[in-house]
Every structure is written in structure tokens, then in C-alpha cells.
Design a protein around this motif. Structure first.
Motif, PDB file in Angstrom:
ATOM      1  N   GLN A  62       0.836  -1.201   0.000  1.00 57.73           N
ATOM      2  CA  GLN A  62       0.000   0.000   0.000  1.00 57.73           C
ATOM      3  C   GLN A  62       0.872   1.254   0.000  1.00 57.73           C
ATOM      4  O   GLN A  62       2.066   1.211   0.298  1.00 57.73           O
ATOM      5  CB  GLN A  62      -0.916   0.004   1.236  1.00 57.73           C
ATOM      6  N   ARG A  63       0.244   2.402  -0.333  1.00 55.31           N
ATOM      7  CA  ARG A  63       0.963   3.678  -0.395  1.00 55.31           C
ATOM      8  C   ARG A  63       1.679   3.981   0.906  1.00 55.31           C
ATOM      9  O   ARG A  63       2.847   4.406   0.914  1.00 55.31           O
ATOM     10  CB  ARG A  63      -0.025   4.812  -0.719  1.00 55.31           C
ATOM     11  N   GLY A 128     -11.175   3.433 -10.783  1.00 51.93           N
ATOM     12  CA  GLY A 128     -11.919   3.312  -9.535  1.00 51.93           C
ATOM     13  C   GLY A 128     -11.656   4.399  -8.515  1.00 51.93           C
ATOM     14  O   GLY A 128     -10.632   5.092  -8.550  1.00 51.93           O
ATOM     15  N   PHE A 129     -12.605   4.521  -7.591  1.00 45.92           N
ATOM     16  CA  PHE A 129     -12.573   5.578  -6.584  1.00 45.92           C
ATOM     17  C   PHE A 129     -11.334   5.486  -5.703  1.00 45.92           C
ATOM     18  O   PHE A 129     -10.706   6.509  -5.392  1.00 45.92           O
ATOM     19  CB  PHE A 129     -13.836   5.499  -5.710  1.00 45.92           C
ATOM     20  N   GLU A 130     -10.973   4.285  -5.275  1.00 50.29           N
ATOM     21  CA  GLU A 130      -9.850   4.137  -4.344  1.00 50.29           C
ATOM     22  C   GLU A 130      -8.543   4.601  -4.977  1.00 50.29           C
ATOM     23  O   GLU A 130      -7.733   5.290  -4.337  1.00 50.29           O
ATOM     24  CB  GLU A 130      -9.731   2.676  -3.896  1.00 50.29           C
ATOM     25  N   THR A 131      -8.334   4.234  -6.245  1.00 47.27           N
ATOM     26  CA  THR A 131      -7.122   4.658  -6.953  1.00 47.27           C
ATOM     27  C   THR A 131      -7.076   6.172  -7.106  1.00 47.27           C
ATOM     28  O   THR A 131      -6.034   6.804  -6.899  1.00 47.27           O
ATOM     29  CB  THR A 131      -7.048   3.987  -8.344  1.00 47.27           C
ATOM     30  N   LYS A 133      -8.567   8.326  -5.196  1.00 42.43           N
ATOM     31  CA  LYS A 133      -8.359   8.887  -3.857  1.00 42.43           C
ATOM     32  C   LYS A 133      -6.877   8.886  -3.495  1.00 42.43           C
ATOM     33  O   LYS A 133      -6.343   9.893  -2.996  1.00 42.43           O
ATOM     34  CB  LYS A 133      -9.159   8.068  -2.832  1.00 42.43           C
ATOM     35  N   ILE A 134      -6.195   7.772  -3.761  1.00 44.33           N
ATOM     36  CA  ILE A 134      -4.757   7.679  -3.489  1.00 44.33           C
ATOM     37  C   ILE A 134      -3.996   8.698  -4.337  1.00 44.33           C
ATOM     38  O   ILE A 134      -3.056   9.346  -3.873  1.00 44.33           O
ATOM     39  CB  ILE A 134      -4.248   6.245  -3.766  1.00 44.33           C
TER      40      ILE A 134
END
Length: 305
Positions: A62-63, A128-131, A133-134
Motif C-alpha cells: 500500500q501507499r 476506480g474511486f480508491e485509486t 483517492k490515493i
């Protein structure tokens, strides 16, 4: 002219490594190439002089983990960057490497007072939203510490590149435009030209810019000027707009027979595109033997607000 500029290009993550490999294949000289990734296969594929694999202990991290491991290597990065005048950072944003490592490198570069130009690709909406957001988290961190930020929204590939083309061809076109921008800055600072642009000129256009764009146009013969302007208007793969520019740098590469009239007309037409008539415009010409033979004029426009 600065003849001893120390310039580095760092590619971070898969996109960054692919771009560095493209730069090396294109034989862009007078820069040092470095790549950094948390993926060992990507890192092994790098052709850079220096490639750094950050072992997070997790195949797909993860980031936050990538950022933490990068901070643990702060001393190594400090030694790597020390003495650098200009640092170009290239990365996709939205994954662990780009969003996690890039801000860390920029923090260290800022402490060392290195002039930084960050070129990042914003993900497709369909990722996608998660990508996304990151990516937004990464962009905010990058904005705080970079001198100049160039954003490539991947979504613009749909509008400016033939959708029937293979993905590799589409990204090669993007790489070519970015390469031309970086190469023009490198050449400006390392080659003798007519109406030289120096490091202070580059800084005056790029410093404190969060909306930088690169445009490239080439032409020869009777329609050289028209073809160049047409290409400059079409090659819009970046988030910003030339029309909104407050600062513009124009780098011409041509043979010794290039006419002052052509240079003047192209410069005037670019100036007319920009809405602000008080725009800070800097231009210069680099003579190149190859262009003596072809009769071509290459125009690279880098603008910012």
C-alpha cells in the motif's frame, strides 16, 4: 550559459521506469538516470545507471508502506541527490510507488534546495474511486514540495490519440512529448545557441507553477510556421491550457539557415494565443547540425500559470 549543470531524471514506479527506458533509448544526454520501485521485476527491467529496489516485504504494498520504507532510506536518497541542480521526477500517481515514494524524494530535494520538476500521470476514471483517492493524496503532497508540477490526465488520451492505436503506441506518443520538454530544458542549459536561455530564465517560467504544460511542433518548407502552430494547438495532453499561461518559455531547434522572420512569426502567434498580454515570454534558438540537413524547425513551448 551554465556548462556544469547537474541534472537527474528519476523514474518512480512502472510508468517512471518505462519513461526512463524511453529516454535512454532516445539517447537524451547530459542527465543522470535513476529509477526507484517497490516491484523487483519492474526494477530489474530498468536500464538506468542507478536503480533502487525498495523491499517492502510485500509483493503488492500500500501507499503508506511504500512511503514509510522510503523515509527509512532518507540518508541514501540524500546522498543520491546531493549536488543536483535540476531534478525531473516522473511517475504515475495512484499506486504505492508513485503516491508513496515521490513525495518523500521531493521533501529531501527541497531540503537540499534542488529545483524540481514533477511530471505525473493522473489515473483513468475507470480505475476506480480508491485509486483516484490515493492519487489525490499523492498530488497534494507533491504540490507542497515541487517547484513545478506537470499533470497528465490519462483521460485525455481518449481525446487526442486514435483509439484504434495499440496502448503501447499511445503511451509512446505521450513519452515523446515529455521527452521533448525535458530534452529542450537540458539542451537550453548545456548547448550554445543564439539568444541563449539560462537557468534563471528557466526558473522564472517554471518556479511556483502547479499548472505547467508542454507543447511540441515541427515543420519545414513553406508551411513550416502553419504546421508548427497547428501542432502546438493539437498536442494538448496536459491538465493546463496554453491560453491561460502567465509565463511562457519557447525553445527553437533549427539549422543555421533558419530565418528570423519564421522565428518571429511563430513567437508572435504563440503570444497571440495567450490571453494575458503581459505574459512573461522567454525564447531562444539552439542550432543543430542535423537540422541544417533537414531544414526542419522544432518548437517546444513550456508554459505555466
Amino acid at each position: 550559459m551554465e556548462d556544469k549543470m547537474n541534472m537527474k531524471v528519476i523514474g518512480i514506479g512502472g510508468m517512471g521506469i518505462n519513461f526512463v527506458n524511453f529516454m535512454i533509448t532516445s539517447k537524451v544526454k547530459n542527465v543522470e538516470y535513476i529509477t526507484i520501485d517497490t516491484d523487483s521485476e519492474n526494477s530489474n527491467a530498468s536500464r538506468a545507471q542507478k536503480k533502487i529496489f525498495l523491499d517492502t516485504g510485500v509483493p503488492k504494498c500500500q501507499r503508506e508502506l511504500a512511503e514509510r520504507v522510503a523515509f527509512q532510506c532518507e540518508r541514501q536518497f540524500y546522498d543520491l541527490l546531493k549536488g543536483t541542480d535540476i531534478l525531473f521526477l516522473i511517475s504515475g500517481i495512484g499506486g504505492a510507488a508513485g503516491s508513496g515514494i515521490t513525495p518523500v524524494i521531493l521533501e529531501i530535494a527541497k531540503k537540499l534546495r534542488i529545483f524540481t520538476i514533477s511530471i505525473i500521470a493522473r489515473p483513468f476514471y475507470l480505475e476506480g474511486f480508491e485509486t483516484l483517492k490515493i492519487a489525490n493524496i499523492g498530488i497534494k503532497k507533491i504540490e507542497k514540495n515541487t517547484n513545478s508540477l506537470i499533470i497528465i490526465p490519462n483521460e485525455k488520451l481518449y481525446n487526442h490519440i486514435d483509439r484504434k492505436e495499440p496502448l503501447e503506441v499511445a503511451y509512446a506518443k505521450v513519452n515523446e512529448i515529455i521527452k521533448e520538454g525535458i530534452e529542450s530544458i537540458v539542451n537550453i542549459l548545456t548547448e550554445v545557441g543564439f539568444m541563449n536561455i539560462d537557468f534563471l530564465d528557466v526558473k522564472s517560467v517554471l518556479n511556483n507553477s502547479k499548472d505547467t504544460i508542454i507543447r511540441v511542433g515541427k515543420g519545414k518548407g513553406d508551411r513550416a510556421v502553419d504546421n508548427i502552430i497547428e501542432q502546438l494547438m493539437k498536442n494538448n495532453l496536459f491538465e493546463g491550457k496554453l491560453e491561460n499561461a502567465k509565463k511562457v518559455l519557447i525553445s527553437f531547434t533549427a539549422g543555421h539557415s533558419v530565418s528570423l522572420s519564421d522565428i518571429g512569426i511563430i513567437t508572435e502567434k504563440i503570444s497571440n494565443i495567450v490571453k494575458d498580454k503581459n505574459v512573461n515570454l522567454v525564447w531562444g534558438v539552439i542550432f543543430n547540425q542535423t537540422y541544417d540537413e533537414t531544414g526542419e524547425i522544432k518548437t517546444v513551448v513550456i508554459s505555466s500559470v
